[in-house]
Design a protein around this motif. Structure first.
Motif, mmCIF file in Angstrom:
data_model
loop_
_atom_site.group_PDB
_atom_site.id
_atom_site.type_symbol
_atom_site.label_atom_id
_atom_site.label_comp_id
_atom_site.label_asym_id
_atom_site.label_seq_id
_atom_site.Cartn_x
_atom_site.Cartn_y
_atom_site.Cartn_z
ATOM 1 N N GLY A 297 0.777 -1.234 0.000
ATOM 2 C CA GLY A 297 0.000 0.000 0.000
ATOM 3 C C GLY A 297 0.805 1.279 0.000
ATOM 4 O O GLY A 297 0.230 2.369 -0.047
ATOM 5 N N LEU A 298 2.134 1.194 0.037
ATOM 6 C CA LEU A 298 2.967 2.389 0.125
ATOM 7 C C LEU A 298 3.260 2.972 -1.262
ATOM 8 O O LEU A 298 3.444 2.243 -2.236
ATOM 9 C CB LEU A 298 4.285 2.068 0.829
ATOM 10 C CG LEU A 298 4.195 1.648 2.300
ATOM 11 C CD1 LEU A 298 5.579 1.384 2.859
ATOM 12 C CD2 LEU A 298 3.475 2.708 3.124
ATOM 13 N N ILE A 299 3.334 4.317 -1.310
ATOM 14 C CA ILE A 299 3.771 5.044 -2.495
ATOM 15 C C ILE A 299 5.028 5.800 -2.113
ATOM 16 O O ILE A 299 5.006 6.629 -1.188
ATOM 17 C CB ILE A 299 2.681 6.028 -2.977
ATOM 18 C CG1 ILE A 299 1.396 5.277 -3.339
ATOM 19 C CG2 ILE A 299 3.180 6.832 -4.168
ATOM 20 C CD1 ILE A 299 0.227 6.191 -3.630
ATOM 21 N N GLU A 300 6.130 5.523 -2.807
ATOM 22 C CA GLU A 300 7.424 6.086 -2.420
ATOM 23 C C GLU A 300 8.087 6.791 -3.599
ATOM 24 O O GLU A 300 7.912 6.392 -4.747
ATOM 25 C CB GLU A 300 8.335 4.974 -1.889
ATOM 26 C CG GLU A 300 7.773 4.305 -0.631
ATOM 27 C CD GLU A 300 8.459 2.994 -0.290
ATOM 28 O OE1 GLU A 300 9.017 2.882 0.819
ATOM 29 O OE2 GLU A 300 8.422 2.089 -1.132
ATOM 30 N N ILE A 301 8.855 7.846 -3.284
ATOM 31 C CA ILE A 301 9.547 8.641 -4.300
ATOM 32 C C ILE A 301 11.040 8.424 -4.141
ATOM 33 O O ILE A 301 11.613 8.713 -3.081
ATOM 34 C CB ILE A 301 9.204 10.138 -4.156
ATOM 35 C CG1 ILE A 301 7.684 10.339 -4.139
ATOM 36 C CG2 ILE A 301 9.826 10.939 -5.288
ATOM 37 C CD1 ILE A 301 7.260 11.768 -3.874
ATOM 38 N N TRP A 302 11.683 7.950 -5.213
ATOM 39 C CA TRP A 302 13.098 7.578 -5.175
ATOM 40 C C TRP A 302 13.933 8.624 -5.902
ATOM 41 O O TRP A 302 13.544 9.127 -6.949
ATOM 42 C CB TRP A 302 13.286 6.192 -5.805
ATOM 43 C CG TRP A 302 12.412 5.150 -5.168
ATOM 44 C CD1 TRP A 302 11.126 4.846 -5.489
ATOM 45 C CD2 TRP A 302 12.756 4.288 -4.080
ATOM 46 N NE1 TRP A 302 10.631 3.859 -4.682
ATOM 47 C CE2 TRP A 302 11.615 3.489 -3.804
ATOM 48 C CE3 TRP A 302 13.897 4.103 -3.313
ATOM 49 C CZ2 TRP A 302 11.597 2.532 -2.789
ATOM 50 C CZ3 TRP A 302 13.879 3.147 -2.312
ATOM 51 C CH2 TRP A 302 12.745 2.374 -2.062
ATOM 52 N N ASP A 303 15.102 8.921 -5.334
ATOM 53 C CA ASP A 303 15.943 10.036 -5.773
ATOM 54 C C ASP A 303 16.854 9.640 -6.932
ATOM 55 O O ASP A 303 17.683 8.733 -6.797
ATOM 56 C CB ASP A 303 16.784 10.528 -4.587
ATOM 57 C CG ASP A 303 17.369 11.910 -4.830
ATOM 58 O OD1 ASP A 303 17.431 12.337 -5.997
ATOM 59 O OD2 ASP A 303 17.752 12.567 -3.851
ATOM 60 N N GLY A 304 16.725 10.344 -8.081
ATOM 61 C CA GLY A 304 17.581 10.076 -9.231
ATOM 62 C C GLY A 304 19.030 10.437 -9.003
ATOM 63 O O GLY A 304 19.928 9.918 -9.675
ATOM 64 N N ARG A 305 19.297 11.354 -8.056
ATOM 65 C CA ARG A 305 20.691 11.724 -7.759
ATOM 66 C C ARG A 305 21.437 10.588 -7.086
ATOM 67 O O ARG A 305 22.665 10.617 -7.002
ATOM 68 C CB ARG A 305 20.697 12.972 -6.858
ATOM 69 C CG ARG A 305 20.262 14.238 -7.564
ATOM 70 C CD ARG A 305 19.941 15.348 -6.608
ATOM 71 N NE ARG A 305 18.818 15.038 -5.740
ATOM 72 C CZ ARG A 305 18.117 15.958 -5.066
ATOM 73 N NH1 ARG A 305 18.433 17.223 -5.174
ATOM 74 N NH2 ARG A 305 17.115 15.604 -4.300
#
Length: 614
Positions: A297-305
């Protein structure tokens, strides 16, 4: 400098304001840390930025009273591009002056007011009590006079009623912070380099960019001994080829593995929670972040840097505090608006939530009739107020309205209502998307019933029904007048929009097709075994199609030629041995870099990883 730059292709002319070119250059200088040069450019051209680089920091500066930093950031914005800038500047000056006076700094408060007095008297606001119009300058004078009258008798007396907007210092600051969130856009990172790269890809696609290849000096004379082959180099800066030019005008001569690198190595592996699998993933429009939805159920934002291997807690502080977006059940679909402001997520229980990416807050929740799992979501490219939602065998279009809760628009509420339904498929929907045909907007859907349907977006009526079959040949039409389930029906995995009003149809079969909107087959892509997932590169030159055995076939879109393959594609991130790849669920491609992603919700896969290749 002329007012417009004009770029022409076929019958269409795109006008680009020269001021916007200067804004892009100024933004790039600021992003690279050349602040003095950026300020000099702004002073000499009188052209400010269109968006703020510090939008995420502005609310924090406001809450802590760092008004010098707030005013400096607002000063860099161009009021011609953003009409809200003068109002925001006026309110920031008012807050500064009133807080200085409240703190006993009367000399500084009056000196600041005298400097900006003409500007504040130009900014009018409605007087809600009297039903008339006043100015920020007159309002400041009245409030300073009221405070002075109170403090003459008691220097420590409380400020008068309504001295601060909202009744208190905290409420006044929060109100301005909300206006900043609504009215100030955030500048995307790497915008200028991204546009330049896309421009080069487009020129390569249209044949405007000279291409070179290895060739024989005496290739025409077959009887004589061939001379040594030479390779020419294209100079991107000068726009020429060093040496004798070998022109390639036809895209049929384009060689993907020379012009567009094919990912061959694992770039990054993203792991999820215990026993959780990746169910949906999408890159942000600027490619700076990767957003995933998982079975927990989680929505996560991953860093391109950080090669998308770690959560982005620098730009999204709420992730640092474990305040993640999400559902109570598995997330099954994601879509992001074209400017990257809003995210829509769908879940297995038939709910869709609209999120603000900047704050991570829920803006609106949609509960679908029937509670069937949401399979696909899509925003319109020209609007973040139109959203397609596919669940079961039905696609619905929702219109999202932003309602102002007060006269000045400092508080808003989002409301979604179902505008139309696209009915006709007899099995589950696999994908839905918008396409623009110059004069009108259409909706394209694919289904497990083996058809692709093209709908009139305005009326919701079916325009064409396409039914791909293994024997569909180039030049043949896929259009069927009346659809009936047959023994040779192939479930359609996905439909991908191509340039020049074409579609890439990928059935669960050994053959995929490039077709026109009228249903005429223009190209076939044949694999040894059945395809289970596919995507195209950002330039749309290359098709990647994963097969049941885990091998990824790489095709040249224009010619249909199988140019390469990635043999261990399906085994990465799985517990299986080589040659026993977990079936890939979906694929994605970076907006402007050669990064290919894939994930599987196969239970045999280790930790439900998402694997990126470069």
């Amino acid at each position: 400098m002329s007012q417009f730059f004009k770029a022409k292709h076929t019958n269409h002319t795109l006008e680009i304001k020269s001021d916007d070119i200067l804004r892009l250059i100024g933004a790039h200088l600021t992003e690279q840390g050349h602040h003095h040069t950026a300020r000099t450019l702004q002073q000499e051209t009188k052209v400010g930025l269109a968006a703020s680089f510090v939008k995420d920091a502005l609310p924090q500066w406001i809450q802590t009273g760092q008004w010098d930093a707030v005013l400096t950031a607002l000063e860099a914005l161009d009021p011609q591009r953003n009409p809200h800038v003068p109002a925001l500047q006026a309110q920031a000056y008012v807050c500064t002056i009133l807080e200085l006076a409240d703190q006993g700094e009367w000399d500084v408060a009056y000196a600041t007011y005298r400097c900006v007095q003409p500007f504040l008297h130009e900014q009018s606001i409605p007087d809600t009590e009297l039903g008339t119009t006043t100015t920020w300058g007159r309002l400041v004078e009245q409030k300073l006079a009221a405070l002075a009258a109170v403090r003459q008798t008691n220097p420590h007396a409380h400020v008068p009623y309504q001295y601060y907007e909202g009744g208190s210092l905290k409420a006044s600051r929060e109100r301005l912070a909300e206006l900043i969130e609504d009215w100030v856009p955030s500048h995307p990172r790497q915008r200028l380099p991204m546009l330049l790269q896309q421009a080069v890809q487009w020129q390569s696609h249209t044949g405007m960019l000279p291409q070179t290849k290895q060739y024989d000096d005496d290739d025409d004379n077959k009887n004589e001994t061939k001379r040594k082959k030479r390779k020419k180099q294209f100079d991107l800066v000068l726009g020429s080829v060093r040496g004798e030019v070998v022109a390639v005008d036809d895209l049929d001569q384009y060689v993907p593995n020379e012009m567009e690198p094919i990912p061959q190595d694992v770039y990054s592996t993203i792991s999820f929670g215990k026993k959780a699998t990746c169910e949906a993933a999408v890159f942000t429009p600027d490619g700076a972040n990767l957003i995933t939805g998982s079975s927990d159920g989680l929505i996560e934002i991953w860093d391109g840097r950080q090669q998308y291997s770690k959560l982005n807690i620098q730009d999204y502080e709420y992730q640092k505090e474990d305040k993640l977006m999400g559902h109570d059940v598995a997330v099954t679909a994601l879509a992001i608006s074209s400017i990257g402001k809003y995210l829509a997520s769908g879940a297995v229980d038939g709910t869709v939530v609209l999120w603000s990416l900047r704050t991570g807050s829920s803006l609106e929740k949609i509960s679908l009739v029937g509670k069937e799992s949401v399979i696909s979501l899509c925003f319109r490219l020209d609007s973040d107020r139109h959203l397609l939602v596919a669940s079961g065998s039905v696609v619905r279009e929702y219109n999202i309205k932003e309602l102002k809760l007060d006269g000045q628009g400092s508080r808003t509420k989002f409301k979604a209502h179902c505008a139309k339904e696209f009915l006709g498929h007899t099995s589950y929907i696999t994908s839905c998307l918008y396409i623009s045909d110059d004069e009108e907007m259409s909706v394209v859907t694919s289904s497990g019933d083996g058809t692709v349907r093209i709908w009139n977006q305005s009326t919701g009526e079916s325009v064409n029904i396409l039914q791909p079959r293994d024997h569909s040949a180039v030049g043949q039409s896929m259009v069927v007048n009346t659809f009936t389930d047959g023994t040779d029906t192939m479930p359609v995995i996905t439909v991908i929009p191509l340039q020049n009003k074409k579609l890439l149809i990928v059935p669960r079969s050994t053959v995929a097709f490039a077709v026109t909107l009228e249903g005429t087959v223009e190209q076939r892509f044949v694999t040894p075994t059945v395809m289970v997932a596919a995507t195209v590169s950002s330039s749309q030159h290359t098709l990647y199609a994963v097969q049941e055995n885990g091998e990824c076939a790489v095709f040249h879109v224009k010619t249909g030629e199988l140019v390469s393959s990635i043999r261990d594609f399906g085994t990465q991130g799985s517990r299986l041995k080589e040659g026993q790849g977990a079936e890939i669920s979906a694929m994605l491609y970076h907006p402007y870099k050669h990064i290919l992603g894939a994930f599987s919700n196969d239970k045999r896969q280790s930790k439900g990883k998402l694997v990126l290749w470069k």
